[in-house]
Design a protein around this motif. Structure first.
Motif, PDB file in Angstrom:
ATOM      1  N   ARG A  33       0.828  -1.207   0.000  1.00  0.00           N
ATOM      2  CA  ARG A  33       0.000   0.000   0.000  1.00  0.00           C
ATOM      3  C   ARG A  33       0.862   1.257   0.000  1.00  0.00           C
ATOM      4  NH1 ARG A  33      -5.123  -1.393   4.029  1.00  0.00           N
ATOM      5  NH2 ARG A  33      -6.020  -3.032   2.716  1.00  0.00           N
ATOM      6  N   ASP A  34       1.976   1.212   0.782  1.00  0.00           N
ATOM      7  CA  ASP A  34       2.878   2.362   0.797  1.00  0.00           C
ATOM      8  C   ASP A  34       3.460   2.611  -0.591  1.00  0.00           C
ATOM      9  OD1 ASP A  34       2.466   2.789   3.458  1.00  0.00           O
ATOM     10  OD2 ASP A  34       4.233   1.695   4.134  1.00  0.00           O
ATOM     11  N   VAL A  35       3.855   1.532  -1.269  1.00  0.00           N
ATOM     12  CA  VAL A  35       4.417   1.672  -2.621  1.00  0.00           C
ATOM     13  C   VAL A  35       3.373   2.238  -3.579  1.00  0.00           C
ATOM     14  CG1 VAL A  35       5.302   0.373  -4.601  1.00  0.00           C
ATOM     15  CG2 VAL A  35       6.119  -0.163  -2.292  1.00  0.00           C
ATOM     16  N   ARG A  36       2.133   1.752  -3.466  1.00  0.00           N
ATOM     17  CA  ARG A  36       1.059   2.235  -4.347  1.00  0.00           C
ATOM     18  C   ARG A  36       0.769   3.720  -4.112  1.00  0.00           C
ATOM     19  NH1 ARG A  36      -0.814   2.535  -9.098  1.00  0.00           N
ATOM     20  NH2 ARG A  36      -3.082   2.777  -9.263  1.00  0.00           N
ATOM     21  N   ILE A  37       0.786   4.127  -2.853  1.00  0.00           N
ATOM     22  CA  ILE A  37       0.560   5.544  -2.526  1.00  0.00           C
ATOM     23  C   ILE A  37       1.647   6.408  -3.146  1.00  0.00           C
ATOM     24  CG2 ILE A  37       0.611   7.210  -0.620  1.00  0.00           C
ATOM     25  CD1 ILE A  37      -0.815   5.044   1.073  1.00  0.00           C
ATOM     26  N   LYS A  38       2.906   5.953  -3.062  1.00  0.00           N
ATOM     27  CA  LYS A  38       4.002   6.721  -3.659  1.00  0.00           C
ATOM     28  C   LYS A  38       3.856   6.801  -5.175  1.00  0.00           C
ATOM     29  CE  LYS A  38       7.328   5.788   0.023  1.00  0.00           C
ATOM     30  NZ  LYS A  38       8.586   5.120   0.408  1.00  0.00           N
ATOM     31  N   GLN A  39       3.414   5.682  -5.794  1.00  0.00           N
ATOM     32  CA  GLN A  39       3.209   5.693  -7.233  1.00  0.00           C
ATOM     33  C   GLN A  39       2.132   6.698  -7.635  1.00  0.00           C
ATOM     34  OE1 GLN A  39       2.314   1.583  -8.032  1.00  0.00           O
ATOM     35  NE2 GLN A  39       4.470   1.010  -8.307  1.00  0.00           N
ATOM     36  N   LEU A  40       1.016   6.708  -6.882  1.00  0.00           N
ATOM     37  CA  LEU A  40      -0.054   7.650  -7.172  1.00  0.00           C
ATOM     38  C   LEU A  40       0.394   9.090  -6.987  1.00  0.00           C
ATOM     39  CD1 LEU A  40      -3.042   5.755  -5.491  1.00  0.00           C
ATOM     40  CD2 LEU A  40      -2.661   6.074  -7.945  1.00  0.00           C
ATOM     41  N   GLU A  41       1.190   9.334  -5.939  1.00  0.00           N
ATOM     42  CA  GLU A  41       1.699  10.691  -5.729  1.00  0.00           C
ATOM     43  C   GLU A  41       2.572  11.139  -6.889  1.00  0.00           C
ATOM     44  OE1 GLU A  41       3.652  10.340  -1.980  1.00  0.00           O
ATOM     45  OE2 GLU A  41       1.850  10.773  -0.805  1.00  0.00           O
ATOM     46  N   LEU A  42       3.415  10.211  -7.394  1.00  0.00           N
ATOM     47  CA  LEU A  42       4.263  10.559  -8.539  1.00  0.00           C
ATOM     48  C   LEU A  42       3.419  10.836  -9.784  1.00  0.00           C
ATOM     49  CD1 LEU A  42       7.165   7.960  -8.109  1.00  0.00           C
ATOM     50  CD2 LEU A  42       7.325  10.434  -7.876  1.00  0.00           C
ATOM     51  N   GLU A  43       2.383  10.007 -10.002  1.00  0.00           N
ATOM     52  CA  GLU A  43       1.509  10.219 -11.158  1.00  0.00           C
ATOM     53  C   GLU A  43       0.806  11.571 -11.073  1.00  0.00           C
ATOM     54  OE1 GLU A  43      -1.141   6.936 -11.450  1.00  0.00           O
ATOM     55  OE2 GLU A  43       0.448   5.466 -11.799  1.00  0.00           O
ATOM     56  N   ILE A  44       0.331  11.926  -9.878  1.00  0.00           N
ATOM     57  CA  ILE A  44      -0.334  13.224  -9.692  1.00  0.00           C
ATOM     58  C   ILE A  44       0.635  14.368  -9.973  1.00  0.00           C
ATOM     59  CG2 ILE A  44      -1.354  14.755  -7.959  1.00  0.00           C
ATOM     60  CD1 ILE A  44      -2.589  12.212  -6.686  1.00  0.00           C
ATOM     61  N   ASN A  45       1.857  14.249  -9.467  1.00  0.00           N
ATOM     62  CA  ASN A  45       2.861  15.294  -9.712  1.00  0.00           C
ATOM     63  C   ASN A  45       3.189  15.409 -11.194  1.00  0.00           C
ATOM     64  OD1 ASN A  45       3.139  16.001  -7.020  1.00  0.00           O
ATOM     65  ND2 ASN A  45       4.747  14.496  -6.637  1.00  0.00           N
ATOM     66  N   ASN A  46       3.278  14.256 -11.878  1.00  0.00           N
ATOM     67  CA  ASN A  46       3.559  14.282 -13.318  1.00  0.00           C
ATOM     68  C   ASN A  46       2.422  14.952 -14.082  1.00  0.00           C
ATOM     69  OD1 ASN A  46       5.999  12.987 -13.025  1.00  0.00           O
ATOM     70  ND2 ASN A  46       5.144  10.932 -13.284  1.00  0.00           N
ATOM     71  N   MET A  47       1.163  14.648 -13.672  1.00  0.00           N
ATOM     72  CA  MET A  47       0.014  15.272 -14.337  1.00  0.00           C
ATOM     73  C   MET A  47       0.014  16.781 -14.123  1.00  0.00           C
ATOM     74  SD  MET A  47      -2.958  12.476 -13.470  1.00  0.00           S
ATOM     75  CE  MET A  47      -4.254  13.502 -14.159  1.00  0.00           C
ATOM     76  N   LYS A  48       0.329  17.201 -12.884  1.00  0.00           N
ATOM     77  CA  LYS A  48       0.381  18.638 -12.592  1.00  0.00           C
ATOM     78  C   LYS A  48       1.457  19.318 -13.434  1.00  0.00           C
ATOM     79  CE  LYS A  48      -1.368  18.568  -7.835  1.00  0.00           C
ATOM     80  NZ  LYS A  48      -1.016  18.801  -6.406  1.00  0.00           N
ATOM     81  N   ASN A  49       2.629  18.678 -13.547  1.00  0.00           N
ATOM     82  CA  ASN A  49       3.729  19.268 -14.311  1.00  0.00           C
ATOM     83  C   ASN A  49       3.380  19.366 -15.795  1.00  0.00           C
ATOM     84  OD1 ASN A  49       5.322  19.526 -12.051  1.00  0.00           O
ATOM     85  ND2 ASN A  49       6.303  17.524 -12.294  1.00  0.00           N
ATOM     86  N   SER A  50       2.725  18.287 -16.314  1.00  0.00           N
ATOM     87  CA  SER A  50       2.376  18.291 -17.748  1.00  0.00           C
ATOM     88  C   SER A  50       1.319  19.368 -18.021  1.00  0.00           C
ATOM     89  CB  SER A  50       1.855  16.910 -18.168  1.00  0.00           C
ATOM     90  OG  SER A  50       0.697  16.563 -17.439  1.00  0.00           O
ATOM     91  N   GLN A  51       0.345  19.519 -17.110  1.00  0.00           N
ATOM     92  CA  GLN A  51      -0.671  20.560 -17.295  1.00  0.00           C
ATOM     93  C   GLN A  51      -0.039  21.951 -17.254  1.00  0.00           C
ATOM     94  OE1 GLN A  51      -3.616  19.860 -14.292  1.00  0.00           O
ATOM     95  NE2 GLN A  51      -4.545  18.109 -15.344  1.00  0.00           N
ATOM     96  N   GLN A  52       0.886  22.107 -16.325  1.00  0.00           N
ATOM     97  CA  GLN A  52       1.546  23.418 -16.212  1.00  0.00           C
ATOM     98  C   GLN A  52       2.371  23.740 -17.459  1.00  0.00           C
ATOM     99  OE1 GLN A  52       3.859  23.799 -12.673  1.00  0.00           O
ATOM    100  NE2 GLN A  52       4.391  25.922 -13.022  1.00  0.00           N
ATOM    101  N   ASN A  53       3.054  22.707 -17.989  1.00  0.00           N
ATOM    102  CA  ASN A  53       3.857  22.903 -19.199  1.00  0.00           C
ATOM    103  C   ASN A  53       2.948  23.240 -20.386  1.00  0.00           C
ATOM    104  OD1 ASN A  53       6.235  22.399 -17.885  1.00  0.00           O
ATOM    105  ND2 ASN A  53       6.219  20.184 -18.317  1.00  0.00           N
ATOM    106  N   SER A  54       1.765  22.579 -20.444  1.00  0.00           N
ATOM    107  CA  SER A  54       0.813  22.848 -21.533  1.00  0.00           C
ATOM    108  C   SER A  54       0.299  24.282 -21.473  1.00  0.00           C
ATOM    109  CB  SER A  54      -0.363  21.864 -21.447  1.00  0.00           C
ATOM    110  OG  SER A  54       0.069  20.527 -21.574  1.00  0.00           O
ATOM    111  N   LEU A  55      -0.015  24.736 -20.260  1.00  0.00           N
ATOM    112  CA  LEU A  55      -0.510  26.116 -20.121  1.00  0.00           C
ATOM    113  C   LEU A  55       0.580  27.111 -20.510  1.00  0.00           C
ATOM    114  CD1 LEU A  55      -2.438  25.761 -16.714  1.00  0.00           C
ATOM    115  CD2 LEU A  55      -3.452  26.131 -18.988  1.00  0.00           C
ATOM    116  N   GLU A  56       1.826  26.832 -20.114  1.00  0.00           N
ATOM    117  CA  GLU A  56       2.907  27.740 -20.450  1.00  0.00           C
ATOM    118  C   GLU A  56       3.130  27.762 -21.960  1.00  0.00           C
ATOM    119  OE1 GLU A  56       6.207  26.374 -18.205  1.00  0.00           O
ATOM    120  OE2 GLU A  56       5.486  27.248 -16.296  1.00  0.00           O
ATOM    121  N   HIS A  57       2.953  26.599 -22.604  1.00  0.00           N
ATOM    122  CA  HIS A  57       3.147  26.518 -24.050  1.00  0.00           C
ATOM    123  C   HIS A  57       2.126  27.366 -24.797  1.00  0.00           C
ATOM    124  CE1 HIS A  57       4.347  24.804 -27.886  1.00  0.00           C
ATOM    125  NE2 HIS A  57       3.053  24.504 -28.133  1.00  0.00           N
ATOM    126  N   PHE A  58       0.855  27.322 -24.303  1.00  0.00           N
ATOM    127  CA  PHE A  58      -0.197  28.113 -24.957  1.00  0.00           C
ATOM    128  C   PHE A  58      -0.110  29.573 -24.566  1.00  0.00           C
ATOM    129  CE2 PHE A  58      -2.239  23.900 -25.379  1.00  0.00           C
ATOM    130  CZ  PHE A  58      -2.460  23.931 -26.758  1.00  0.00           C
TER     131      PHE A  58
END
Length: 506
Positions: A481-506
């Protein structure tokens, strides 16, 4: 009339060593590369502790003795020292309490959770600050509770009372300052009214530890002693070391007169260190060579020639250190009288090695298992400090007899399991304070929170292993469960970074 060799009659003449199979060894253990002549390993019926190689400070591993096989390289460690750990010793009266000493000039006492370590442990139960240089050796009092001895490169032996309420203890109850160089080993008689030490100044000293009084001092001219053992039941003292020609050698001394050794016996010309171990129940002496895989064993008697050679166990796996299982942790059904845990650096392996008396009968052998020292303290620290000496509280190893495990240890196991089950059920409990939805019953149908002993040894063993398996299952589940939580946190951070990069691009 033909000549026949004369053999000394002994029930231990045919004792043999039996190494554990590969699946019953501990594999992948990063054993320390330290050069200290210590065992680097300590064992009790629950846990095995081994000093490991570690960057940025000192650390040691604590493993369940039943959790054999490949050890996870990221397994949690006890890592609260700022310098390399030099020695570890389990409390003889508390299987969850271990002491360690280090190059950082401190001694620390740790409380290990009943389930083992789930994360690195950095905060000690007690910290002992009194030595001015690195602490090389620690020993527990054999019969008094919470008395600990330590010796360091400041040439002092200090005695600590762990019953003090403070977490950091800066003042030992006694400091012994008779040594003029580094103390190499310490040994006690059965009630610790006597303490023997060997020192780099080539002297053997016999002291009264409570007062620090020097009783005898032997200046070894032909024998350079490294390790010492008091053989209390035969009134002898044994040292291992080297001769003047650098042969490995043992010497036997009369405890009442250390002026001249009773005998000196050269063993071989190897350069490796000799670890001596003595079993007072069988009167057997084991000599394990550091850097080779051989273990010689002897029987000790109180009359000449005192030391009777039995045989030698040979192995091509050299040992760096050795842990020894207390007698209450042996397998009496296989006539096991001693068990080593060999540290094999070249293979990152810890290999259990059983010394077995060959018997045809499968019944309990009373003659090789006399009453032995149990895990109950005979007196408190304050009683010993006020001048009381008392021998160990004895227990029987016969199946069905009380093992000496305290109710407090059982309650400690219960409390942990109860907490984990409640946490697993989101903090819900029933009207009895037990985890809801049948939280007391685990997958194997055993009631975890009951501590009533089964009627037979086999039932006890089966129940114990089932509980160990269930604890491991719960620990693995939490880890997943600890490993899964860390994976989800990384996925959320990656999604936030990709959204931020997309907004900066536009």
């Amino acid at each position: 009339m033909s000549w026949r060799p004369q053999y000394r009659s002994s029930k231990f003449r045919h004792v043999y060593g039996k190494a554990a199979t590969k699946e019953n060894c501990f594999d992948g253990v990063p054993i320390t590369r330290g050069v200290q002549d210590n065992n680097f390993c300590a064992v009790n019926p629950r846990f095995l502790a081994v000093v490991t190689e570690c960057a940025g400070g000192g650390a040691f591993l604590v493993l369940s003795v039943h959790h054999t096989g490949k050890v996870d390289p990221h397994h949690p460690r006890v890592s609260g020292h700022r310098g390399n750990v030099l020695d570890v010793k389990w409390n003889p009266f508390d299987d969850y309490c271990i002491a360690s000493c280090s190059e950082d000039a401190t001694v620390k006492v740790w409380e290990i959770p009943p389930h083992g370590l789930l994360k690195n442990m950095t905060v000690a139960l007690k910290e002992l600050q009194g030595h001015s240089r690195r602490v090389g050796l620690i020993e527990w009092h054999p019969t008094a509770k919470n008395i600990l001895f330590s010796t360091a490169y400041d040439y002092k032996v200090m005695i600590w009372n762990l019953d003090c309420p403070e977490q950091v203890i800066k003042n030992p109850v006694r400091t012994i300052s008779h040594h003029t160089d580094v103390v190499l080993s310490m040994s006690f008689n059965v009630d610790a009214s006597l303490m023997a030490t060997t020192c780099k100044d080539r002297k053997i000293r016999l002291l009264e530890p409570r007062s620090g009084t020097l009783l005898q001092e032997a200046n070894c001219k032909t024998h350079k002693a490294s390790k010492v053992l008091i053989l209390d039941n035969v009134n002898k003292l044994l040292t291992s070391g080297t001769s003047r020609w650098n042969d490995r050698q043992i010497a036997l001394w009369d405890l009442d007169d250390l002026s001249v050794p009773l005998l000196e016996e050269n063993l071989d010309g190897s350069s490796g260190f000799l670890f001596p171990f003595y079993d007072p129940d069988t009167h057997m002496l084991y000599l394990a060579g550091k850097g080779d895989g051989n273990i010689r064993y002897y029987e000790i008697s109180s009359e000449k020639p005192y030391i009777h050679y039995l045989t030698e166990y040979r192995s091509n796996l050299p040992q760096k250190g050795m842990g020894v299982m207390p007698k209450r942790g042996l397998d009496v059904s296989s006539c096991e009288v001693f068990r080593f845990y060999k540290l094999v650096t070249i293979k990152a392996l810890i290999e259990p090695l059983s010394m077995i008396v060959p018997r045809r009968s499968e019944s309990y052998q009373e003659d090789i298992y006399p009453m032995t020292a149990g895990n109950k303290a005979a007196l408190t620290a304050d009683e010993w400090l006020t001048g009381i000496d008392r021998g160990p509280v004895l227990m029987s190893l016969k199946p069905g007899h009380p093992t000496g495990e305290s109710d407090g240890e059982c309650e400690k196991d219960q409390a942990y399991i109860r907490d984990r089950l409640i946490a697993k059920n989101g903090g819900k409990t029933d009207s009895n304070g037990v985890a809801g939805n049948g939280g007391t019953t685990v997958s194997n149908g055993q009631d975890f929170l009951l501590c009533s002993p089964p009627k037979t040894e086999n039932e006890l063993r089966v129940k114990f292993y089932k509980q160990q398996d269930e604890i491991r299952r719960l620990v693995d589940l939490l880890h997943q469960r600890d490993v899964r939580i860390k994976q989800l946190e990384l996925e959320i951070n990656n999604m936030k970074n990709s959204q931020q990069n997309s907004l900066e691009h536009f």
